[in-house]
Design a protein around this motif. Structure first.
Motif, mmCIF file in Angstrom:
data_model
loop_
_atom_site.group_PDB
_atom_site.id
_atom_site.type_symbol
_atom_site.label_atom_id
_atom_site.label_comp_id
_atom_site.label_asym_id
_atom_site.label_seq_id
_atom_site.Cartn_x
_atom_site.Cartn_y
_atom_site.Cartn_z
ATOM 1 N N ALA A 15 -2.626 -5.346 -3.262
ATOM 2 C CA ALA A 15 -3.464 -6.411 -2.812
ATOM 3 C C ALA A 15 -4.809 -5.953 -2.916
ATOM 4 N N THR A 16 -5.090 -4.827 -2.301
ATOM 5 C CA THR A 16 -6.506 -4.551 -2.197
ATOM 6 C C THR A 16 -7.116 -4.205 -3.649
ATOM 7 N N ALA A 58 -13.690 -8.228 1.738
ATOM 8 C CA ALA A 58 -12.777 -8.970 1.017
ATOM 9 C C ALA A 58 -11.514 -7.824 1.035
ATOM 10 N N VAL A 59 -11.873 -6.472 0.944
ATOM 11 C CA VAL A 59 -10.619 -5.649 1.116
ATOM 12 C C VAL A 59 -9.986 -6.046 2.555
ATOM 13 N N SER A 60 -10.511 -6.033 3.576
ATOM 14 C CA SER A 60 -10.048 -6.252 4.755
ATOM 15 C C SER A 60 -9.274 -7.615 4.928
ATOM 16 N N GLU A 61 -9.613 -8.601 4.053
ATOM 17 C CA GLU A 61 -8.980 -9.857 4.098
ATOM 18 C C GLU A 61 -7.820 -9.658 3.331
ATOM 19 N N LYS A 119 -1.201 -11.563 -2.420
ATOM 20 C CA LYS A 119 -1.238 -10.740 -3.577
ATOM 21 C C LYS A 119 -2.393 -11.052 -4.395
ATOM 22 N N ARG A 120 -3.527 -11.671 -3.819
ATOM 23 C CA ARG A 120 -4.541 -11.523 -4.545
ATOM 24 C C ARG A 120 -5.384 -10.241 -4.313
ATOM 25 N N ARG A 121 -6.100 -9.699 -5.640
ATOM 26 C CA ARG A 121 -6.727 -8.471 -5.510
ATOM 27 C C ARG A 121 -8.141 -8.742 -4.770
ATOM 28 N N SER A 134 3.896 -1.596 3.221
ATOM 29 C CA SER A 134 3.874 -0.314 2.687
ATOM 30 C C SER A 134 2.528 0.036 2.162
ATOM 31 N N LEU A 135 2.176 1.317 2.112
ATOM 32 C CA LEU A 135 0.759 1.582 1.491
ATOM 33 C C LEU A 135 0.757 1.084 -0.131
ATOM 34 N N ASP A 136 1.816 1.212 -0.992
ATOM 35 C CA ASP A 136 1.898 0.675 -1.964
ATOM 36 C C ASP A 136 1.470 -0.885 -2.252
ATOM 37 N N THR A 137 1.910 -1.884 -1.274
ATOM 38 C CA THR A 137 1.778 -3.188 -1.130
ATOM 39 C C THR A 137 0.376 -3.307 -0.926
ATOM 40 N N LEU A 138 -0.146 -2.474 0.117
ATOM 41 C CA LEU A 138 -1.713 -2.650 0.368
ATOM 42 C C LEU A 138 -2.511 -2.424 -0.735
ATOM 43 N N CYS A 139 -2.234 -1.166 -1.444
ATOM 44 C CA CYS A 139 -3.074 -0.785 -2.641
ATOM 45 C C CYS A 139 -2.914 -1.885 -3.702
#
Length: 208
Positions: free
Chosen positions: A51-52, A26-29, A8-10, A44-49
């Protein structure tokens, strides 16, 4: 190899809509945290967006597609885990103690994790194989590097006279690699730290 991620950390510096102005590590992490928590197919892509902190276009521009994000996340996780393993095995303490501490690390971490998530690498192997040759090659490389580190630790123990000198260090390393994988799986299905510690101590007695 298990180490916690906060999905959940951006990722710091991940400005939305600015694909080349962010910290790729950091994005990969952050992406690894998502894949670790949800698995590849359910992430989901939304979740990945979220988080990153990046838009889809930025993620695709940096990693190609969702699969590319997974590969980058695996690389990021693996490099950190290998560095930590090497540091524990090479600690300036007696070699048996160093190896025991390295193995016990798995018991402590998997016992402390919530949600029985297990190890990211192990989870990816179970979800993506057979069928994904690229992920398989990544994981094979990581396992080979782990085995090499463990073999070196065995050699140090043999030189110190605490491990049986007649044992083949490569065979022992594969044995210990199997032990670490088993610890991750047992931790995932609810074994407590005391039970896993007993497994580690039994494995070490086999080396003496």
């Amino acid at each position: 190899m298990t180490q916690p991620f906060n999905s959940k950390r951006r990722a710091p510096g991940a400005a939305r809509g600015r694909p080349r102005e962010f910290d790729a590590s950091a994005v990969s992490e952050a992406a690894a945290g998502v894949f670790w928590e949800h698995g590849y197919h359910a992430a989901s892509l939304d979740t990945l967006c979220e988080a990153t902190g990046l838009l889809r276009g930025s993620l695709y521009g940096a990693f190609g597609d969702k699969h590319g994000m997974l590969l980058a996340a695996l690389d990021r996780y693996a490099e950190g885990a290998l560095a930590q393993l090497a540091a524990r095995l090479n600690e300036q303490i007696p070699p048996r103690e160093a190896l025991r501490n390295a193995l016990l690390h798995h018991t402590r971490v998997v016992s402390a994790l919530t949600g029985l998530r297990g190890c990211f690498i192990t989870n990816a192997a179970m979800e993506m194989q057979p069928g994904d040759e690229t992920v398989a090659a990544r994981i094979t490389s990581v396992m080979r590097r782990i085995s090499t580190l463990l073999a070196a630790a065995v050699i140090r123990g043999q030189a110190a006279g605490v491990f049986d000198s007649t044992l083949d260090e490569n065979a022992v390393a594969e044995f210990l690699l199997c032990i670490t994988q088993g610890l991750r799986v047992l931790g995932k299905v609810g074994h407590d730290e005391a039970q896993l510690t007993a497994v580690v101590d039994m494995a070490l007695r086999a080396l003496e």
